[in-house]
Design an enzyme around this catalytic site. Sequence first.
Site, PDB file in Angstrom:
ATOM      1  N   ASP A 280      -6.154   4.702   6.328  1.00  0.00           N
ATOM      2  CA  ASP A 280      -4.914   4.268   5.594  1.00  0.00           C
ATOM      3  C   ASP A 280      -4.356   5.224   4.796  1.00  0.00           C
ATOM      4  O   ASP A 280      -3.209   5.322   4.173  1.00  0.00           O
ATOM      5  CB  ASP A 280      -5.153   2.903   4.607  1.00  0.00           C
ATOM      6  N   GLU A 281      -4.960   6.702   5.030  1.00  0.00           N
ATOM      7  CA  GLU A 281      -4.333   7.821   4.306  1.00  0.00           C
ATOM      8  C   GLU A 281      -4.548   9.083   5.072  1.00  0.00           C
ATOM      9  O   GLU A 281      -5.392   9.359   5.914  1.00  0.00           O
ATOM     10  CB  GLU A 281      -4.926   7.843   2.854  1.00  0.00           C
TER      11      GLU A 281
ATOM     12  N   ASP B  51      -0.192   7.325   1.805  1.00  0.00           N
ATOM     13  CA  ASP B  51      -1.215   6.285   1.587  1.00  0.00           C
ATOM     14  C   ASP B  51      -0.517   4.754   1.655  1.00  0.00           C
ATOM     15  O   ASP B  51       0.595   4.584   1.047  1.00  0.00           O
ATOM     16  CB  ASP B  51      -1.423   6.495   0.032  1.00  0.00           C
TER      17      ASP B  51
END
Length: 362
Positions: free
Chosen positions: A110-111, A16
């Site tokens: 983003d993860e 993350d």
Amino acid sequence: MSQDDATPTRKIIHVDMDAFYASVEQRDNPELRGKPVAVGSPAARGVVAAASYEARAFGVRSAMPSVTAARQCPDLIFVTPRFDVYRAVSMQIREIFAEYTPLIEPLSLDEAYLDVTTNLKGMQIASEIAAEIRAKIKQTTGLNASAGISYNKFLAKIASDLNKPNGQAVITPRNGPAFVESLPVKKFHGVGPATAKRMAEVGIETGADLKAKSLEFLTEHFGKSGTYYFGIARGIDNRRVNPDRERKSVGAEDTFAVDVEDIEKAKRELEPLVAKVWRYCESHDIGAKTVTLKIRFADFQIITRSRTHSAGFHDDNAILAAAQALLEGEHPFPKKVRLLGVTLSSLGQKEPSATSQLEFHL
């Protein structure tokens, strides 16, 4: 061994990025470093898409109305989102993941989940893989990432939050069940504010409380999700890391602290929900053809209303207009409104001609 086996032998990493959009902006503009930054519009109806850690110290959070964020942090600096840049950085990060495993399940820009049980580097220790990946991300992009390592997706996701920012944590098969028991259910991924409130109403505040309930009880009160809750209360989650995961819909909902009956207030409550679902669409360069409004009344009766547009909804204003029109169609409300939700479905890539097709009347 199959990923579907209950025996906890898999090695799952959840990576993350830390304050991703805001961190990209601070990276690219040195004048923003160390300052409270919000990615989003400062307009009266704007919503924060992301906040730097400096802004979070003032209570600024994503999906917060911009006027509220500015009130909580008078020195807040608003930056216009650059989703093309965020997507490009995300692809750099994805390429690093691919050096270690083909089993990558992105959740957003983003993860992502990675299954490194068998990996391309032949490395045996998942925490070492996570540290190496984070170092490569820092070297390649200049950005910090956090990671969680465990034997299933649920615990890996929780672990990635434990030592943020720029850290990592491991939850082992030995300590997983006890860790879950000690955790408030509101911290569980997959248990939102509305579900946490419903759990509290039936005496479930912690993982231990959840574990004490029978499968029949959880199914009765939470439907199909009851089986999932029964498993995670025991540290069990057999979902596989799915590299071919295709999202069919995206939604957001909110349970109000005080039931709403005024139509104008209800319409305003739709704004942050639309902003949240649109942020996902914009970050993935997709549009949607169907908008669905969910209304839960004070007596827990639920209705849904949908509107489909053949050319698709390609901006947040069109989505908000559709959702508000659906809401107006149910007014006057038969009872006060307890919850509102907005879901987009029939997702697909934006069409080049979408801009010229946005002018229509609902």
